[in-house]
Structures are given as structure tokens and as C-alpha cells.
Design a protein around this motif. Structure first.
Motif, mmCIF file in Angstrom:
data_model
loop_
_atom_site.group_PDB
_atom_site.id
_atom_site.type_symbol
_atom_site.label_atom_id
_atom_site.label_comp_id
_atom_site.label_asym_id
_atom_site.label_seq_id
_atom_site.Cartn_x
_atom_site.Cartn_y
_atom_site.Cartn_z
ATOM 1 N N THR A 50 0.831 -1.208 0.000
ATOM 2 C CA THR A 50 0.000 0.000 0.000
ATOM 3 C C THR A 50 0.863 1.255 0.000
ATOM 4 O O THR A 50 0.571 2.237 -0.706
ATOM 5 C CB THR A 50 -0.933 -0.003 1.223
ATOM 6 O OG1 THR A 50 -1.706 -1.205 1.231
ATOM 7 C CG2 THR A 50 -1.876 1.191 1.190
ATOM 8 N N LEU A 51 1.938 1.241 0.766
ATOM 9 C CA LEU A 51 2.843 2.394 0.804
ATOM 10 C C LEU A 51 3.555 2.577 -0.539
ATOM 11 O O LEU A 51 3.735 3.711 -1.014
ATOM 12 C CB LEU A 51 3.865 2.218 1.925
ATOM 13 C CG LEU A 51 3.319 2.330 3.358
ATOM 14 C CD1 LEU A 51 4.385 1.926 4.364
ATOM 15 C CD2 LEU A 51 2.830 3.750 3.635
ATOM 16 N N LYS A 56 4.496 5.889 -5.191
ATOM 17 C CA LYS A 56 5.182 5.440 -6.399
ATOM 18 C C LYS A 56 5.644 6.602 -7.265
ATOM 19 O O LYS A 56 6.611 6.469 -8.033
ATOM 20 C CB LYS A 56 4.270 4.514 -7.202
ATOM 21 C CG LYS A 56 2.987 5.172 -7.709
ATOM 22 C CD LYS A 56 2.106 4.156 -8.420
ATOM 23 C CE LYS A 56 0.791 4.801 -8.876
ATOM 24 N NZ LYS A 56 -0.094 3.812 -9.542
ATOM 25 N N GLU A 57 4.980 7.745 -7.167
ATOM 26 C CA GLU A 57 5.366 8.893 -7.983
ATOM 27 C C GLU A 57 6.461 9.722 -7.313
ATOM 28 O O GLU A 57 6.952 10.681 -7.892
ATOM 29 C CB GLU A 57 4.142 9.778 -8.248
ATOM 30 C CG GLU A 57 2.986 9.073 -8.939
ATOM 31 C CD GLU A 57 3.369 8.584 -10.332
ATOM 32 O OE1 GLU A 57 4.246 9.226 -10.963
ATOM 33 O OE2 GLU A 57 2.805 7.568 -10.774
ATOM 34 N N GLU A 58 6.796 9.392 -6.086
ATOM 35 C CA GLU A 58 7.789 10.162 -5.357
ATOM 36 C C GLU A 58 9.087 9.369 -5.243
ATOM 37 O O GLU A 58 9.103 8.147 -5.392
ATOM 38 C CB GLU A 58 7.256 10.525 -3.963
ATOM 39 C CG GLU A 58 5.945 11.316 -4.027
ATOM 40 C CD GLU A 58 5.437 11.693 -2.651
ATOM 41 O OE1 GLU A 58 6.286 11.905 -1.765
ATOM 42 O OE2 GLU A 58 4.207 11.776 -2.477
ATOM 43 N N VAL A 89 -5.786 9.748 2.449
ATOM 44 C CA VAL A 89 -4.728 10.745 2.680
ATOM 45 C C VAL A 89 -3.515 10.056 3.323
ATOM 46 O O VAL A 89 -2.899 10.590 4.249
ATOM 47 C CB VAL A 89 -5.223 11.914 3.565
ATOM 48 C CG1 VAL A 89 -6.240 12.765 2.832
ATOM 49 C CG2 VAL A 89 -5.782 11.399 4.890
ATOM 50 N N LEU A 90 -3.183 8.865 2.832
ATOM 51 C CA LEU A 90 -2.053 8.138 3.401
ATOM 52 C C LEU A 90 -0.743 8.911 3.225
ATOM 53 O O LEU A 90 0.254 8.614 3.888
ATOM 54 C CB LEU A 90 -1.948 6.750 2.756
ATOM 55 C CG LEU A 90 -0.941 5.774 3.369
ATOM 56 C CD1 LEU A 90 -1.202 5.560 4.855
ATOM 57 C CD2 LEU A 90 -0.936 4.449 2.613
ATOM 58 N N ARG A 91 -0.766 9.922 2.382
ATOM 59 C CA ARG A 91 0.437 10.734 2.177
ATOM 60 C C ARG A 91 0.918 11.391 3.466
ATOM 61 O O ARG A 91 2.065 11.833 3.565
ATOM 62 C CB ARG A 91 0.162 11.816 1.126
ATOM 63 C CG ARG A 91 -0.912 12.821 1.518
ATOM 64 C CD ARG A 91 -1.178 13.812 0.392
ATOM 65 N NE ARG A 91 -2.222 14.792 0.724
ATOM 66 C CZ ARG A 91 -3.512 14.576 0.556
ATOM 67 N NH1 ARG A 91 -3.935 13.398 0.072
ATOM 68 N NH2 ARG A 91 -4.405 15.511 0.865
ATOM 69 N N TYR A 92 0.027 11.443 4.484
ATOM 70 C CA TYR A 92 0.404 12.075 5.751
ATOM 71 C C TYR A 92 1.133 11.124 6.703
ATOM 72 O O TYR A 92 1.579 11.548 7.767
ATOM 73 C CB TYR A 92 -0.836 12.617 6.467
ATOM 74 C CG TYR A 92 -1.532 13.757 5.765
ATOM 75 C CD1 TYR A 92 -0.810 14.776 5.153
ATOM 76 C CD2 TYR A 92 -2.928 13.824 5.735
ATOM 77 C CE1 TYR A 92 -1.458 15.832 4.517
ATOM 78 C CE2 TYR A 92 -3.580 14.876 5.106
ATOM 79 C CZ TYR A 92 -2.846 15.871 4.491
ATOM 80 O OH TYR A 92 -3.490 16.918 3.867
#
Length: 498
Positions: A50-51, A56-58, A89-92
Motif C-alpha cells: 500500500t505504501l 510510487k510517484e515520489e 490521505v495516506l500521504r500524511y
């Protein structure tokens, strides 16, 4: 073992499918994710996948991803991971890792953690250790508000049912309750309490099985949830409720030590905000009155009579054990004796169990100035004449038990129809009784001294004069009721041997 066929990446839809009561919820049946689902959705493989999908774009190095996986699993941030994923909002998640903000810091409010313990409600909210900065401070207001709401879905507590110590939970905490099929409404209500039929999710509740204990089903452990509420209650009534609540807890703790098969057992006691809550095993046979009404007459045999006598003996013995501990029930009636059958409802099997010890007295005292409710009517019917306070404790219960046992004997002889006829005769023998009042097993003589209701005297005489295979049983039982339980001399101030 995790299946290779299962999706490795955890998404919003998967989380939604694992949250109980999501589309059909209320204040009792709240949205929650079972603890087993939390762990199933946060395996190392699923968290990593999931992470990887999220970032994947970073330019995230493998080492950085491993640190995030370790943070979620080893540092116990599984609930935060699922909440952020559900919010999309897993980006947090790196912000939570950098702040060392884990599940132990949940739940949070607008300006920081509510408490150092996710289960306890501290009012006013005070942090027991230095507060950490909430990682979503400075983010969008929508994301902060969304997190504050959805965090609760993942915080259903584990309830140690082996102990009857009071647990205190935050008012928003979701207990792991599932509703019965096609029913998520209370089964009874009164001025100060409400009773729900619930299933306890097995991930969060464990309860020792016994003949009068909770029964398991595919849905979970079936139980009766009794909630005392202080909403709309103030002054003396509020203080008395707290007093009776604490007294009831002591009574239930004592009953647990007695461990008698004919006394109700308790699964769990807790506070949820201002509500005081009790969990009891669910009685599939209903009350004693419901058992009398639904009993299959084809089962009528001497074995059935023997079972009935055995249950009456057990009830009397259980009540005596309470009296030995200086505990009076105060509201013995068929509606407060529950049937835990072994062979299904309506069968003469299993046990009859005394329930609702103590709390009903609070209801009686604080509804005295209201018109009679159905609950109060049943209570008044089985109450004894007024007596000296020094003798009120045991005699009150024994009189009520005598009324119940007489009805039990009538039912054994004449069935539920005969019992209804007897109850009507109680009313007919008191023609001056107002329509909205309930008949009793006693009346007043001309000098205002209490005496047995004429219908009661006539019924006991008639049963003792009957000739049938049940004569020996009936004569002995009626003699016990007449001389020991419904002994009117006790209410003239004379001694009674109980």
C-alpha cells in the motif's frame, strides 16, 4: 496464513467492507472495525504494498519505505495507517512517523490527544504526559475534521469480562456490538433505563460459559445491554441514581462470588460518558411469565413437575444466599425471573434465574408520584402489606416469592389460562379498587389490619382439597406458602420463621 490471491494493496473499499454497522448505526450499534480485521489488513506485505502504491510517484527509497512499515507494525500505528488510508490521505503517514505519533496517542481532539489512555474519558480533557503536536495541525481543516470523526471506527476496546471492576470509556468510543437480525431498536424502556438485545463481537469480548451464562452464536455472544441514563435527570434523582448504581455494582460483585445457578451472572460493567451500562447474558426463554405463557402443554408430566419444584427450590435457595449477605432483592415478580432453557424456549429445561436485583427500587421510588406504568403495576401486585422497617428486608422478598410460587402452583395445575382466571379473581375480589390500580394478594379488614385477599384464600383452600396425582405435591407446597411465605401474622408485628 496470508493468501497470495488476496489483494496486496489495502484500499478504501476493503476497509469499508470490514467496518461493522457502517450503513445501519445508532448510539448503541456504532461503526467499528474488529481487532482481527485491523491485523488482517495491516500485515507487513499489505502495508508495504500500500505504501509503495501511495508513494510510487515520489522518490522514496526502499530504506524509507521500510522505516514506514516498521513504524506502522512495530511501533503500533496500525489504526492510524488504516484511518489515513480510509480517508485517502495516506500521504500524511510520514508526518505521523516523524512526530512519533502512534495508536497510543489516540484518540485526539482539535488541539491534541484526549488522554494518555485511549479508553479513559478525562473531563476536562487533560493529557497525562507532555502533549505531542498533532501531525495534521496545519493541514486542511477538512482532513483534520475527517480524522477526528473516523479515528473512532478503529478504537473499539477489548473488554475483560472476567472482572467486574468498573471501566470508564469516552462517550464516543464504539463498543463492539452487533444488532440482532432485522432489529436495532431497544426491547424495553423506562424513565431511567433502556434495554437492548446485542451480540458481543468475539474479538472484543470473552465470557465463561455456564447454564445461566452468555450463549455464543455465529454473530457473537448474545447479551442484554441495560443502560441507565442521567439525561434529563437532576437533583436528588441524579444523586440517588449514582448511589443505586454503585450499590448495584457491589450487589453484582457479591452475586459473582456466591456463584449460584439461580442468580443472574454479569458479563461486564462500564460507563460510557454519562451512561451507566451493564451487560447480562441473554435469556432465550424470556421471563417466567413468558415461559408460563409459551409452555408446550404436551410436555406436562411428572418430570416437568419435578423440574418446576427443583427450580422453585433453587430460586428460594438463591434468594436466601442473598439475604445471608444482607442483600434484599426488593422486586421479586415473574418478570424479574428469567428462563435460560437447554432445549429451546417454551421447554421445561435449563434454569430459572433471579435478575434485576436492586435497581428496580430506584425506579419505584422515583415514579411514586406518576400514574402507574405497566412495570409499576406488576411490582405493586407482588408487594406485601406495610411492615415495620426493621423487618422489611427479608419479609418483603419472601412475601413476593410466596405470590410467585402460588402462581407457579396454579399454572402447574391449570395452565396459563387458569393463571389468568386467578389474576382476574384478585381484581374481582376488590370491587372498590380504582380501574387504574393493580390488585394485590392482600387487602384490609374493617379495622385496617391487612388480611389475605379472599381470592388467594379460596385458591389455596381449593388446591389443598383437590384429589389428583399432584395432590401430595400441591398440599406440601401450599402449606409452605400459607404458613411461611404469605403469613399475614408477620405483618401484625409477630415473628415469622423463614
Amino acid at each position: 496464513m496470508e493468501s497470495e490471491l488476496e489483494p496486496a494493496t489495502v484500499g478504501c473499499d476493503q476497509i469499508y467492507s470490514q467496518i461493522e454497522n457502517y450503513d445501519d448505526y445508532n448510539d448503541v450499534f456504532r461503526r467499528f472495525m474488529p481487532s482481527s480485521s485491523i491485523y488482517e489488513l495491516t500485515t507487513e506485505r499489505k502495508v508495504l504494498s500500500t505504501l509503495q502504491s501511495e508513494f510510487k510517484e515520489e522518490e522514496f527509497k526502499d530504506e524509507e519505505l521500510k522505516k514506514l512499515v516498521s513504524f506502522v507494525i512495530e511501533n503500533d500505528a496500525r489504526r492510524i495507517f488504516l484511518c489515513l488510508t480510509f480517508m485517502e490521505v495516506l500521504r500524511y503517514i510520514p508526518d505521523f512517523m516523524n512526530a512519533k505519533f502512534t495508536d497510543k496517542d489516540l484518540p485526539v481532539r482539535k488541539d491534541g490527544p484526549i488522554s494518555g489512555n485511549q479508553l479513559l474519558d478525562k473531563t476536562p480533557f487533560k493529557v497525562e504526559r507532555p502533549a505531542k503536536n498533532f501531525p495534521l495541525e496545519g493541514k486542511s481543516r477538512r482532513d483534520r475534521s475527517d480524522f477526528l470523526e473516523k479515528q473512532w471506527y478503529f478504537l473499539s476496546p477489548d473488554c475483560p469480562t472476567g472482572s467486574l471492576e468498573i471501566r470508564e470509556f469516552h462517550s464516543k468510543l464504539p463498543m463492539a456490538y452487533l444488532p440482532p437480525l432485522l432489529s436495532n431498536v431497544p426491547i424495553s424502556t423506562s424513565n431511567f433505563s433502556v434495554v437492548w438485545r446485542v451480540y458481543l463481537h468475539p474479538d472484543h469480548f470473552r465470557h465463561r460459559q455456564s447454564s445461566s451464562s452468555a450463549e455464543s452464536s455465529p454473530e457473537g455472544i448474545e447479551a442484554a445491554l441495560k443502560i441507565l441514563t442521567v439525561q434529563g435527570v437532576s437533583g436528588d434523582a441524579s444523586r440517588d441514581m449514582e448511589k443505586f448504581y454503585l450499590r448495584e455494582i457491589k450487589t453484582l460483585q457479591t452475586m459473582a462470588k456466591i456463584n449460584h445457578g439461580n442468580l443472574i451472572s454479569t458479563i461486564f460493567i462500564y460507563k460510557l460518558g454519562e451512561d451507566r451500562c451493564f451487560l447480562f447474558p441473554w435469556a432465550h426463554g424470556g421471563s417466567l411469565n413468558e415461559f408460563w405463557k409459551s409452555f408446550d402443554k404436551s410436555q406436562h408430566s411428572m418430570d416437568f413437575v419435578a423440574w418446576s419444584l427443583d427450580q422453585m427450590h433453587g430460586i428460594f435457595d438463591g434468594l436466601s444466599k442473598l439475604h445471608q449477605r444482607n442483600i434484599r432483592h426488593g422486586d421479586i415478580k415473574p418478570h424479574n425471573i428469567l428462563h435460560f432453557p437447554q432445549n429451546g424456549p417454551g421447554s421445561a429445561s435449563g434454569r430459572l434465574v433471579i435478575a434485576d436485583v436492586g435497581l428496580s427500587k430506584f425506579h419505584q421510588e422515583h415514579t411514586a408520584d406518576r400514574r402507574y406504568t405497566s412495570t409499576t403495576q406488576c411490582t405493586v401486585m407482588y408487594q406485601p402489606p406495610e411492615m415495620k422497617k426493621s423487618k422489611r428486608s427479608r419479609l418483603f422478598d419472601y412475601w413476593s416469592l410466596g405470590c410467585v410460587f402460588l402462581e407457579f402452583a396454579i399454572w402447574i395445575y391449570d395452565g396459563y389460562g387458569g393463571l389468568c382466571t386467578f389474576r382476574k379473581s384478585l381484581k374481582d375480589s376488590q370491587p372498590n379498587l380504582p380501574e387504574d390500580k393493580t390488585p394485590r394478594f392482600w387487602d384490609y379488614e374493617g379495622d385496617q389490619r391487612p388480611k389475605l385477599n379472599t381470592a388467594v384464600e379460596n385458591m389455596m383452600d381449593e388446591m389443598q382439597n383437590r384429589v389428583s396425582p399432584l395432590s401430595e405435591f400441591a398440599h406440601a407446597l401450599i402449606e409452605l406458602i400459607r404458613t411461611k411465605l404469605l403469613n399475614i401474622d408477620a405483618y401484625h408485628g409477630e415473628e415469622i420463621e423463614t
